[in-house]
Each structure stands twice: as structure tokens, then as C-alpha cells.
Design an enzyme around this catalytic site. Structure first.
Site, mmCIF file in Angstrom:
data_model
loop_
_atom_site.group_PDB
_atom_site.id
_atom_site.type_symbol
_atom_site.label_atom_id
_atom_site.label_comp_id
_atom_site.label_asym_id
_atom_site.label_seq_id
_atom_site.Cartn_x
_atom_site.Cartn_y
_atom_site.Cartn_z
ATOM 1 N N SER A 1 -15.635 3.550 -3.353
ATOM 2 C CA SER A 1 -15.378 4.033 -4.766
ATOM 3 C C SER A 1 -15.102 2.763 -5.406
ATOM 4 C CB SER A 1 -13.804 4.674 -4.368
ATOM 5 O OG SER A 1 -13.536 4.543 -5.987
ATOM 6 N N ARG A 2 -15.366 0.980 -4.694
ATOM 7 C CA ARG A 2 -15.833 0.062 -5.493
ATOM 8 C C ARG A 2 -17.492 0.259 -5.455
ATOM 9 N NH1 ARG A 2 -12.792 -3.161 -0.914
ATOM 10 N NH2 ARG A 2 -10.485 -2.950 -1.935
ATOM 11 N N VAL B 1 0.894 -1.189 -0.051
ATOM 12 C CA VAL B 1 0.506 0.001 -0.214
ATOM 13 C C VAL B 1 1.128 1.327 -0.287
ATOM 14 C CG1 VAL B 1 -1.580 1.587 1.901
ATOM 15 C CG2 VAL B 1 -1.624 -1.330 1.248
ATOM 16 N N HIS C 1 -15.120 0.546 8.123
ATOM 17 C CA HIS C 1 -14.865 -0.470 7.017
ATOM 18 C C HIS C 1 -14.236 -1.403 7.263
ATOM 19 C CE1 HIS C 1 -11.763 -0.869 3.473
ATOM 20 N NE2 HIS C 1 -10.804 -1.399 4.321
ATOM 21 N N ASN D 1 -4.733 -0.987 9.020
ATOM 22 C CA ASN D 1 -6.378 -2.159 9.567
ATOM 23 C C ASN D 1 -5.767 -2.299 11.190
ATOM 24 O OD1 ASN D 1 -8.444 -1.596 7.591
ATOM 25 N ND2 ASN D 1 -7.557 -2.981 5.806
ATOM 26 N N VAL E 1 -8.449 0.210 9.877
ATOM 27 C CA VAL E 1 -8.868 1.879 9.811
ATOM 28 C C VAL E 1 -9.731 2.228 11.272
ATOM 29 C CG1 VAL E 1 -9.939 1.792 8.009
ATOM 30 C CG2 VAL E 1 -8.331 3.708 8.329
ATOM 31 N N ASP E 2 -10.705 1.942 11.308
ATOM 32 C CA ASP E 2 -11.822 2.947 12.097
ATOM 33 C C ASP E 2 -10.906 2.982 13.676
ATOM 34 O OD1 ASP E 2 -13.648 3.502 9.478
ATOM 35 O OD2 ASP E 2 -14.108 1.704 10.378
ATOM 36 N N THR F 1 -4.753 -6.215 -1.300
ATOM 37 C CA THR F 1 -4.730 -5.027 -2.402
ATOM 38 C C THR F 1 -4.080 -3.908 -2.497
ATOM 39 O OG1 THR F 1 -6.503 -3.792 -1.052
ATOM 40 C CG2 THR F 1 -7.403 -6.056 -2.070
ATOM 41 N N ASP G 1 -13.916 1.261 -0.492
ATOM 42 C CA ASP G 1 -15.372 0.787 -0.272
ATOM 43 C C ASP G 1 -16.590 1.906 -1.242
ATOM 44 O OD1 ASP G 1 -15.022 -0.998 2.008
ATOM 45 O OD2 ASP G 1 -14.617 0.769 3.137
ATOM 46 N N SER H 1 -8.574 6.820 6.668
ATOM 47 C CA SER H 1 -8.882 6.720 4.570
ATOM 48 C C SER H 1 -10.483 6.650 4.587
ATOM 49 C CB SER H 1 -8.191 5.374 4.145
ATOM 50 O OG SER H 1 -8.141 4.400 4.813
HETATM 51 P P1 NAD Z 1 2.464 -5.112 3.732
HETATM 52 O O1 NAD Z 1 2.420 -6.280 4.530
HETATM 53 O O2 NAD Z 1 3.142 -4.914 2.345
HETATM 54 O O3 NAD Z 1 3.720 -3.836 4.147
HETATM 55 C C1 NAD Z 1 3.561 -3.732 5.103
HETATM 56 C C2 NAD Z 1 4.745 -2.691 5.623
HETATM 57 O O4 NAD Z 1 4.668 -2.606 6.981
HETATM 58 C C3 NAD Z 1 5.784 -3.756 5.589
HETATM 59 O O5 NAD Z 1 7.171 -2.990 4.222
HETATM 60 C C4 NAD Z 1 6.474 -3.485 7.052
HETATM 61 O O6 NAD Z 1 8.217 -3.230 6.868
HETATM 62 C C5 NAD Z 1 6.128 -2.433 7.438
HETATM 63 N N1 NAD Z 1 6.322 -2.327 8.965
HETATM 64 C C6 NAD Z 1 5.878 -3.224 10.195
HETATM 65 N N2 NAD Z 1 5.648 -2.454 11.296
HETATM 66 C C7 NAD Z 1 6.665 -1.258 10.930
HETATM 67 C C8 NAD Z 1 6.653 -0.043 11.436
HETATM 68 N N3 NAD Z 1 6.590 0.147 13.342
HETATM 69 N N4 NAD Z 1 7.521 1.274 11.370
HETATM 70 C C9 NAD Z 1 7.397 1.280 9.765
HETATM 71 N N5 NAD Z 1 6.991 0.204 9.012
HETATM 72 C C10 NAD Z 1 6.429 -0.876 9.684
HETATM 73 O O7 NAD Z 1 0.888 -4.746 4.303
HETATM 74 P P2 NAD Z 1 0.479 -3.866 2.776
HETATM 75 O O8 NAD Z 1 -0.109 -4.611 1.595
HETATM 76 O O9 NAD Z 1 1.518 -2.776 2.542
HETATM 77 O O10 NAD Z 1 -1.198 -3.276 3.751
HETATM 78 C C11 NAD Z 1 -0.652 -2.258 4.624
HETATM 79 C C12 NAD Z 1 -1.926 -2.332 5.774
HETATM 80 O O11 NAD Z 1 -2.800 -1.444 5.220
HETATM 81 C C13 NAD Z 1 -2.137 -3.548 6.513
HETATM 82 O O12 NAD Z 1 -2.779 -3.342 7.274
HETATM 83 C C14 NAD Z 1 -4.067 -3.469 5.406
HETATM 84 O O13 NAD Z 1 -4.925 -3.718 6.174
HETATM 85 C C15 NAD Z 1 -3.847 -1.838 5.528
HETATM 86 N N6 NAD Z 1 -5.070 -1.344 4.378
HETATM 87 C C16 NAD Z 1 -5.465 -0.703 3.990
HETATM 88 C C17 NAD Z 1 -7.122 -0.572 3.244
HETATM 89 C C18 NAD Z 1 -7.839 0.551 3.626
HETATM 90 O O14 NAD Z 1 -8.956 0.396 2.464
HETATM 91 N N7 NAD Z 1 -7.620 0.966 4.455
HETATM 92 C C19 NAD Z 1 -6.518 -1.231 1.916
HETATM 93 C C20 NAD Z 1 -5.381 -2.449 1.635
HETATM 94 C C21 NAD Z 1 -4.575 -2.673 3.510
#
Ligand code: NAD
Length: 313
Positions: A154-155, A18, A179, A124, A126-127, A231, A152, A147
Site C-alpha cells: 500500500s505504501r 494497531v 515484511h 511483528n 510478522v513472517d 504506525t 508495504d 498481513s
Molecule cells: P502496543 O504496544 O500499542 O499494543 C500491544 C498490545 O498487546 C498492548 O495493549 C498489550 O497489553 C497487548 N498484549 C501484550 N501481550 C499480550 C498477550 N499475551 N495477550 C493479549 N494482549 C497482549 O503495540 P502496537 O503499536 O499496537 O503494535 C502491535 C504489534 O503490531 C507490534 O508487534 C507491532 O510491531 C506490530 N505492527 C505490525 C505491522 C504490520 O504491518 N504487520 C504494522 C504496525 C505494527
């Protein structure tokens, strides 16, 4: 907040799927002059920043680099995308507890160098994390938000545009609440270019299957995770839109998760409502009139979020 004239700086905490996709989306819009990726995995942050930088000659000059928490100094926007993803066998609550711990550590680090930016939470749940990060930061509600259901929403718009076979940018509709599973599609305010859906059905000789759309919007994220493991593109586009709204003071309207202060009688729970987003972050939360069912579902959604909040913190 720097407005217009001074180059904008965005710091992304977490350079995973992300975070990296968000850095890429932001680079393509060119709204920020400087984008810094901070990750505990320093190689990952460096690699992502370098990879994006190597394409800059195709767009415009920008400074995309890896960094440390000290880079939060002077940042207009700090985006939190760090966190752990759910492991097999792990419950949502286990994950929430783990990410609450990570979020607390992150906000502590951020506040050491913080000097005035807007904090956007994406990790997440996120809330839950928005509430915790807001609380630990001591900042005004307008400056820390999630966010939320922007993805959701947008979807939902995409599904409606597909169903009616019309331009997605002409769909006005939004999802409020969590969310997550208790999200609430607001059918009472949905329209295509201002034409209510019931009227649009008549014009197109269709009959919208609302249950189908609701089910799709609730489950499509999980389906993508099943297909490719995560995603990230759509949420990155959503983040890029929020960042643009803040930096350019667009006062755009999007759903975002904010810590509520009495809207619908709810206090101190972060959940999504349509918001005016501009230079000061959340300029206004729009607690619009809901149908009786939507109102009830929104309150149930608040209860669901609160249940996790109480147990995970
Ligand atoms: P990912 O595992 O690819 O990336 C997470 C990153 O965070 C990793 O690179 C890790 O090294 C880093 N990290 C972990 N602890 C850390 C810290 N203390 N300081 C700095 N970096 C740290 O995961 P992702 O797919 O990128 O997802 C990231 C988050 O976004 C997840 O919680 C996921 O559920 C969430 N997400 C939210 C939405 C939304 O709509 N809000 C959508 C998609 C994903």
C-alpha cells in the site's frame, strides 16, 4: 464460515495502537456485527471498546466490546495484534524471541476455544510469528496467514501515485518477501491501470527513480515511528480490507504472508506473495513469474527470514 446471512464476529487479540485502530476501521466499514477486543491490559481493552461504541449511533448498530479468550468461540476471524514493541537497546532478534514466546502463549489460549475461524497475524516480526502460530495451531495453511507486505504494498502504491500524480487506486503494484528490510518490490509487474511504468514514463515525460521509491518504501515505517512513536492507521485499513474480503468472500488479491509449500522451491517459511483472499482465507497463492533479479532477491529474503526463525524459536 458464516457467509453473508449470519452476522460476522471478529476477535482482536491485543488492543494497543494497531488493535484499537483496526477495531475502529472495521467499525467504520460495518462488515462485522460483533467486534471483541482481548488484551492482558483489561482496562485498555474496555476503554477502547467503549470509546468506539460511543460513536456507533453515527454509523450503524454493532456490538463492540472487550472480552476474554472464550470469545474466540464462534469467531469468523481472529486477529493477533498483541506483542511487545522494540525497546531502546533491544535487538530485532531479542524482540523476535520475546514475541515468539508471547505468540505461543496466545495461540495456545486461542486453540482452547477455536471452532473454525481464520487467524490473521499482524504482530511483528510478522513472517516469523505467522510460521510459529500456524505450526502451533495445527491448522491448514489457508486458515492462518499474516498481513505480511500488505502495508508495504500500500505504501509502494501511494509513492507511485504521488510520483505520477494519479489516482492511487489505479496503481497496480506489489511487494513480496519479508515484511522488513529484505522486501522485494516487483517492478516487472507494476503498472498504472495496466500501462507499464516504462510506457507511463513516456506518456508523462518522466523518468521514475526506482531506487528512491525502494528506499522510501523500506524506511517510511521507521520515519513514522520517529515522528509519532508507532504506525497503526494504514495497517488497520489493510486489516479491514482483508477482513472484508473474507467475510464478503470477495476473492480479492492482496499480498499476504503464508507458509509456503514449494513455491519457488521454498518450504515452510512464511513470506508474502500475492494471494486470492476469500471466505476460506487464502484461496490461492499466486507464484507469478518474476524477473531474474526479483527471483534472486525473493530467495535471499527467504534466507533472511529463516535465519531469524532458526535463532528466535
Ligand atoms: P502496543 O504496544 O500499542 O499494543 C500491544 C498490545 O498487546 C498492548 O495493549 C498489550 O497489553 C497487548 N498484549 C501484550 N501481550 C499480550 C498477550 N499475551 N495477550 C493479549 N494482549 C497482549 O503495540 P502496537 O503499536 O499496537 O503494535 C502491535 C504489534 O503490531 C507490534 O508487534 C507491532 O510491531 C506490530 N505492527 C505490525 C505491522 C504490520 O504491518 N504487520 C504494522 C504496525 C505494527
Amino acid at each position: 464460515m458464516k457467509k453473508g446471512k449470519e452476522p460476522a464476529k471478529v476477535v482482536i487479540i491485543g488492543g494497543g495502537f494497531v488493535g484499537a485502530a483496526s477495531a475502529f476501521a472495521l467499525t467504520m466499514t460495518g462488515t462485522a456485527a460483533e467486534i471483541v477486543i482481548v488484551d492482558t491490559n483489561k482496562d485498555k481493552a474496555k476503554g477502547e471498546a467503549l470509546d468506539i461504541s460511543h460513536g456507533l449511533s453515527m454509523v450503524r448498530h454493532q456490538n463492540i466490546r472487550d472480552g476474554v479468550y472464550e470469545d474466540v468461540k464462534g469467531a469468523d476471524i481472529i486477529i493477533i495484534t498483541a506483542g511487545s514493541a522494540r525497546k531502546p537497546g533491544e535487538t530485532r532478534l531479542d524482540l523476535a524471541k520475546k514475541n515468539v514466546g508471547i505468540a505461543k502463549a496466545i495461540i495456545k489460549n486461542i486453540m482452547q476455544y477455536y471452532d473454525g475461524g481464520i487467524i490473521i497475524v499482524v504482530s511483528n516480526p510478522v513472517d516469523i510469528l505467522t510460521k510459529i502460530i500456524w505450526q502451533e495451531s495445527g491448522l491448514p495453511r489457508s486458515k492462518v496467514f499474516g498481513s505480511g507486505t500488505s502495508l508495504d504494498t500500500s505504501r509502494y502504491k501511494h509513492l507511485l501515485s504521488e510520483y505520477y500524480d494519479v489516482d492511487v487506486t489505479k496503481v497496480n503494484a506489489f511487494i513480496i518477501g519479508e515484511h522488513g528490510d529484505s522486501m522485494v518490490p516487483v517492478w516487472s509487474h507494476a503498472s498504472i491501470c495496466g500501462i507499464r511504468l516504462d510506457d507511463f514514463d513516456k506518456l508523462t515525460a518522466k523518468k521514475l527513480d526506482k531506487k528512491y521509491i525502494e528506499e522510501e518504501v523500506r524506511t517510511c515505517g521507521a520515519k513514522i515511528i520517529q515522528l509519532k512513536g508507532a504506525t497503526y492507521y494504514a495497517i488497520a485499513m489493510s486489516i479491514s480490507k482483508i477482513v472484508e474480503a473474507i467475510i464478503m468472500d470477495h476473492r480479492t488479491i492482496m499480498t499476504a504472508s503464508t507458509v509456503l509449500s514449494g513455491q519457488y522451491g521454498i518450504n515452510d517459511i512464511a513470506m508474502s506473495l500475492p494471494c486470492i483472499i476469500g471466505a476460506n482465507g487464502i484461496e490461492q497463492v499466486l507464484d507469478i513469474e518474476l524477473s531474474e533479479n526479483e527471483h534472486k532477491s525473493f530467495l535471499e529474503s527467504a534466507d533472511k527470514i529463516n535465519e531469524v526463525l532458526v535463532n528466535a524459536n
